[in-house]
Design an enzyme around this catalytic site. Structure first.
Site, mmCIF file in Angstrom:
data_model
loop_
_atom_site.group_PDB
_atom_site.id
_atom_site.type_symbol
_atom_site.label_atom_id
_atom_site.label_comp_id
_atom_site.label_asym_id
_atom_site.label_seq_id
_atom_site.Cartn_x
_atom_site.Cartn_y
_atom_site.Cartn_z
ATOM 1 N N CYS A 22 -31.944 2.810 4.786
ATOM 2 C CA CYS A 22 -31.540 2.511 3.673
ATOM 3 C C CYS A 22 -32.197 1.271 3.262
ATOM 4 C CB CYS A 22 -29.843 2.087 3.924
ATOM 5 S SG CYS A 22 -29.184 1.569 2.243
ATOM 6 N N CYS A 69 -34.329 4.599 -3.026
ATOM 7 C CA CYS A 69 -33.104 4.890 -2.237
ATOM 8 C C CYS A 69 -33.195 6.017 -1.270
ATOM 9 C CB CYS A 69 -32.167 5.007 -3.315
ATOM 10 S SG CYS A 69 -30.713 5.486 -2.835
#
EC number: 5.1.1.3
Length: 273
Positions: free
Chosen positions: A183, A73
């Site tokens: 992302c 992440c």
């Protein structure tokens, strides 16, 4: 289950990283942990993000006896890694936006970073740009909505191209030749992103680089992945989530990815040892 590789994300974005790791280490066991009760991470305050992630990951490492943690992440990686490494006694790998390769690849020296608002505003991100893309014009685009669109696509198989086109309008107008997908959710939308942006824009993510790093750490550390213990057909796959329930579509997707166990986990107090 032998000592697994633990891959962590706020949602399903980390599956894109997990897929790259499995290409290199197909016989290893895996635990995938997604904190979907607090999704999207890009809108959380920094301290809340750090305390929650450290508590949850530490809990799962103790339970599964993981040999390495991959924080798949970008938003969490920008702030969580120091505290997590101080807490754990196993390697911790984070995600670094592919700014350096983007700058090297760009011919026009106009590149972009598409990420969550949290990643875009972090000092760490701006340091990367200063260090590796000082000769480029870099446009930053922060959007949490794309995270939820990726989640929706995985759960339902549907994606609104019209809305995606609206969101990407500033990216199109920026006239870039390389766009960094900052992302881990965004590679899930790669085909649709390419459709909207056109083939003149190269999309880069960090999945392959992370997989290489994990392979290197395991091969040179105490937890050797390349031995006869792992030379078997397939691997054991377990997934853990934090939300009260998940959709049938997401459960099906996880099963299709090879997960044999899917379990909700209740987080412990972030101040607990």
């Amino acid at each position: 289950m032998s000592q697994p590789i633990l891959v962590f994300d706020s949602g399903i974005g980390g599956l894109s990283v997990l897929a790259e790791i499995r290409k290199r280490l197909p016989h290893h066991d895996y635990c995938y942990v997604f904190d979907n009760a607090r999704l999207p991470y890009g809108e959380l305050e920094e301290q809340e993000l750090v305390s929650g992630c450290v508590a949850l990951i530490s809990q799962l490492v103790e339970r599964t006896h993981a040999c390495i943690v991959v924080v798949a992440c970008n938003t969490a990686s920008t702030v969580v890694l120091p505290a997590l490494r101080a807490k754990l006694h196993i390697p911790v790998v984070g995600v670094v936006p592919a700014i350096k390769p983007a700058a090297l690849l760009s011919k026009s020296k106009r590149i972009g970073l598409l990420a969550t608002p949290g990643t875009v505003k972090r000092h760490y991100t701006h340091e990367l740009i200063s260090q590796f893309a000082d000769d480029c014009h870099v446009e930053l685009f922060g959007c949490s909505e794309l995270v939820m669109m990726a989640e929706h696509k995985i759960a339902t198989g549907q994606l609104g191209i019209a809305r995606l086109t609206q969101i990407l309008s500033p990216v199109v107008d920026a006239n870039l030749d390389v766009l960094v997908l900052g992302c881990t959710h965004f590679p899930m939308l790669r085909d649709e992103l390419q459709q909207v942006l056109g083939l003149g824009v190269t999309l880069l993510d960090s999945g392959a680089a992370i997989a290489k790093r994990v392979d290197t750490l395991l091969a040179h550390g105490k937890n050797i992945s390349h031995n006869s213990e792992y030379e078997r057909n397939g691997s054991l796959m377990r997934a853990f989530y934090t939300k009260a329930e998940i959709t049938e579509g997401l459960a099906t997707t996880l099963a299709d990815c090879g997960f044999s166990t899917l379990e909700r986990i209740t987080t412990i107090n972030s101040n607990s040892d």
